[in-house]
Scaffold this motif. Structure first.
Motif, PDB file in Angstrom:
ATOM      1  N   MET A   1     -21.402  -7.458   6.391  1.00  0.00           N
ATOM      2  CA  MET A   1     -22.710  -7.952   6.039  1.00  0.00           C
ATOM      3  C   MET A   1     -22.703  -8.546   4.624  1.00  0.00           C
ATOM      4  O   MET A   1     -23.277  -9.612   4.386  1.00  0.00           O
ATOM      5  CB  MET A   1     -23.730  -6.825   6.141  1.00  0.00           C
ATOM      6  CG  MET A   1     -25.116  -7.242   5.816  1.00  0.00           C
ATOM      7  SD  MET A   1     -26.220  -5.859   6.045  1.00  0.00           S
ATOM      8  CE  MET A   1     -27.705  -6.720   6.351  1.00  0.00           C
ATOM      9  N   ALA A   2     -22.053  -7.839   3.686  1.00  0.00           N
ATOM     10  CA  ALA A   2     -21.980  -8.335   2.307  1.00  0.00           C
ATOM     11  C   ALA A   2     -21.189  -9.641   2.247  1.00  0.00           C
ATOM     12  O   ALA A   2     -21.555 -10.556   1.494  1.00  0.00           O
ATOM     13  CB  ALA A   2     -21.348  -7.287   1.398  1.00  0.00           C
ATOM     14  N   TYR A   3     -20.131  -9.738   3.048  1.00  0.00           N
ATOM     15  CA  TYR A   3     -19.332 -10.963   3.077  1.00  0.00           C
ATOM     16  C   TYR A   3     -20.184 -12.141   3.540  1.00  0.00           C
ATOM     17  O   TYR A   3     -20.131 -13.228   2.948  1.00  0.00           O
ATOM     18  CB  TYR A   3     -18.118 -10.784   3.997  1.00  0.00           C
ATOM     19  CG  TYR A   3     -17.239 -12.003   4.075  1.00  0.00           C
ATOM     20  CD1 TYR A   3     -16.336 -12.276   3.060  1.00  0.00           C
ATOM     21  CD2 TYR A   3     -17.322 -12.876   5.142  1.00  0.00           C
ATOM     22  CE1 TYR A   3     -15.533 -13.400   3.109  1.00  0.00           C
ATOM     23  CE2 TYR A   3     -16.528 -14.006   5.208  1.00  0.00           C
ATOM     24  CZ  TYR A   3     -15.624 -14.261   4.178  1.00  0.00           C
ATOM     25  OH  TYR A   3     -14.844 -15.383   4.232  1.00  0.00           O
ATOM     26  N   THR A   4     -20.980 -11.928   4.558  1.00  0.00           N
ATOM     27  CA  THR A   4     -21.846 -12.988   5.082  1.00  0.00           C
ATOM     28  C   THR A   4     -22.874 -13.416   4.041  1.00  0.00           C
ATOM     29  O   THR A   4     -23.100 -14.613   3.830  1.00  0.00           O
ATOM     30  CB  THR A   4     -22.561 -12.509   6.350  1.00  0.00           C
ATOM     31  OG1 THR A   4     -21.587 -12.071   7.290  1.00  0.00           O
ATOM     32  CG2 THR A   4     -23.387 -13.615   6.968  1.00  0.00           C
ATOM     33  N   THR A  29     -15.439 -16.967  -5.783  1.00  0.00           N
ATOM     34  CA  THR A  29     -14.570 -17.324  -4.663  1.00  0.00           C
ATOM     35  C   THR A  29     -13.166 -16.759  -4.852  1.00  0.00           C
ATOM     36  O   THR A  29     -12.565 -16.242  -3.909  1.00  0.00           O
ATOM     37  CB  THR A  29     -14.494 -18.859  -4.512  1.00  0.00           C
ATOM     38  OG1 THR A  29     -15.807 -19.346  -4.270  1.00  0.00           O
ATOM     39  CG2 THR A  29     -13.598 -19.252  -3.361  1.00  0.00           C
ATOM     40  N   LEU A  30     -12.657 -16.836  -6.075  1.00  0.00           N
ATOM     41  CA  LEU A  30     -11.306 -16.331  -6.334  1.00  0.00           C
ATOM     42  C   LEU A  30     -11.230 -14.808  -6.278  1.00  0.00           C
ATOM     43  O   LEU A  30     -10.178 -14.247  -5.975  1.00  0.00           O
ATOM     44  CB  LEU A  30     -10.821 -16.813  -7.701  1.00  0.00           C
ATOM     45  CG  LEU A  30     -10.553 -18.310  -7.814  1.00  0.00           C
ATOM     46  CD1 LEU A  30     -10.250 -18.679  -9.262  1.00  0.00           C
ATOM     47  CD2 LEU A  30      -9.405 -18.730  -6.902  1.00  0.00           C
ATOM     48  N   ASN A  31     -12.346 -14.126  -6.569  1.00  0.00           N
ATOM     49  CA  ASN A  31     -12.330 -12.660  -6.660  1.00  0.00           C
ATOM     50  C   ASN A  31     -13.210 -11.973  -5.631  1.00  0.00           C
ATOM     51  O   ASN A  31     -13.579 -10.819  -5.811  1.00  0.00           O
ATOM     52  CB  ASN A  31     -12.788 -12.243  -8.063  1.00  0.00           C
ATOM     53  CG  ASN A  31     -11.868 -12.751  -9.126  1.00  0.00           C
ATOM     54  OD1 ASN A  31     -10.704 -12.405  -9.163  1.00  0.00           O
ATOM     55  ND2 ASN A  31     -12.389 -13.612 -10.002  1.00  0.00           N
ATOM     56  N   TYR A  32     -13.519 -12.647  -4.548  1.00  0.00           N
ATOM     57  CA  TYR A  32     -14.478 -12.079  -3.595  1.00  0.00           C
ATOM     58  C   TYR A  32     -13.994 -10.765  -2.980  1.00  0.00           C
ATOM     59  O   TYR A  32     -14.806  -9.886  -2.696  1.00  0.00           O
ATOM     60  CB  TYR A  32     -14.850 -13.089  -2.512  1.00  0.00           C
ATOM     61  CG  TYR A  32     -13.812 -13.286  -1.436  1.00  0.00           C
ATOM     62  CD1 TYR A  32     -13.864 -12.556  -0.263  1.00  0.00           C
ATOM     63  CD2 TYR A  32     -12.781 -14.204  -1.598  1.00  0.00           C
ATOM     64  CE1 TYR A  32     -12.920 -12.729   0.728  1.00  0.00           C
ATOM     65  CE2 TYR A  32     -11.835 -14.384  -0.617  1.00  0.00           C
ATOM     66  CZ  TYR A  32     -11.905 -13.650   0.543  1.00  0.00           C
ATOM     67  OH  TYR A  32     -10.949 -13.811   1.514  1.00  0.00           O
ATOM     68  N   ARG A  33     -12.708 -10.604  -2.803  1.00  0.00           N
ATOM     69  CA  ARG A  33     -12.213  -9.336  -2.204  1.00  0.00           C
ATOM     70  C   ARG A  33     -12.501  -8.153  -3.118  1.00  0.00           C
ATOM     71  O   ARG A  33     -12.915  -7.087  -2.656  1.00  0.00           O
ATOM     72  CB  ARG A  33     -10.725  -9.441  -1.911  1.00  0.00           C
ATOM     73  CG  ARG A  33     -10.428 -10.318  -0.742  1.00  0.00           C
ATOM     74  CD  ARG A  33      -8.958 -10.301  -0.395  1.00  0.00           C
ATOM     75  NE  ARG A  33      -8.722 -11.175   0.732  1.00  0.00           N
ATOM     76  CZ  ARG A  33      -7.642 -11.885   0.899  1.00  0.00           C
ATOM     77  NH1 ARG A  33      -6.663 -11.829   0.022  1.00  0.00           N
ATOM     78  NH2 ARG A  33      -7.509 -12.649   1.953  1.00  0.00           N
ATOM     79  N   SER A  34     -12.262  -8.334  -4.410  1.00  0.00           N
ATOM     80  CA  SER A  34     -12.545  -7.257  -5.363  1.00  0.00           C
ATOM     81  C   SER A  34     -14.036  -6.978  -5.438  1.00  0.00           C
ATOM     82  O   SER A  34     -14.459  -5.829  -5.554  1.00  0.00           O
ATOM     83  CB  SER A  34     -12.028  -7.625  -6.757  1.00  0.00           C
ATOM     84  OG  SER A  34     -10.640  -7.803  -6.730  1.00  0.00           O
ATOM     85  N   ILE A  35     -14.830  -8.027  -5.390  1.00  0.00           N
ATOM     86  CA  ILE A  35     -16.280  -7.863  -5.446  1.00  0.00           C
ATOM     87  C   ILE A  35     -16.774  -7.112  -4.217  1.00  0.00           C
ATOM     88  O   ILE A  35     -17.556  -6.159  -4.324  1.00  0.00           O
ATOM     89  CB  ILE A  35     -16.970  -9.234  -5.562  1.00  0.00           C
ATOM     90  CG1 ILE A  35     -16.624  -9.875  -6.908  1.00  0.00           C
ATOM     91  CG2 ILE A  35     -18.476  -9.108  -5.394  1.00  0.00           C
ATOM     92  CD1 ILE A  35     -16.995 -11.333  -7.011  1.00  0.00           C
ATOM     93  N   LEU A  36     -16.306  -7.510  -3.058  1.00  0.00           N
ATOM     94  CA  LEU A  36     -16.747  -6.854  -1.829  1.00  0.00           C
ATOM     95  C   LEU A  36     -16.193  -5.438  -1.696  1.00  0.00           C
ATOM     96  O   LEU A  36     -16.771  -4.608  -0.992  1.00  0.00           O
ATOM     97  CB  LEU A  36     -16.359  -7.699  -0.612  1.00  0.00           C
ATOM     98  CG  LEU A  36     -17.068  -9.052  -0.524  1.00  0.00           C
ATOM     99  CD1 LEU A  36     -16.554  -9.843   0.661  1.00  0.00           C
ATOM    100  CD2 LEU A  36     -18.569  -8.872  -0.444  1.00  0.00           C
TER     101      LEU A  36
END
Length: 80
Positions: A1-4, A29-36
């Motif tokens: 859900m957060a990714y969407t 965009t470059l750090n979205y995995r860490s953010i999520l």
């Protein structure tokens, strides 16, 4: 859900055309995995940032570091 939701936010930012937001959008965009990861594990790097701030304050107190070995020794005796 957060990714969407993050993807929708990114698309909205691109659609606005404001160039001022491009830098932050690219960073996200470059750090979205860490953010999520926060939303998955509720983990942050706050303790590391706090420790880094303590080291910087300690270094500033003595106006720099001349002897690195002694500086590291002092850090380990005070903060370890």
């Amino acid at each position: 859900m957060a990714y969407t939701k993050l993807a929708h936010w990114h698309k909205d930012v691109e659609d606005t055309g404001f160039k001022a937001f491009n830098t932050i959008a690219n960073t996200i965009t470059l750090n979205y995995r860490s953010i999520l990861n926060y939303f998955i594990n509720r983990s942050t790097n706050a303790s590391a940032e706090s420790f880094n701030a303590k080291i910087k304050a300690f270094r500033a107190q003595f106006r720099g570091v001349k002897n690195v070995e002694f500086f590291l020794y002092r850090l380990t005796t005070i903060f370890a």
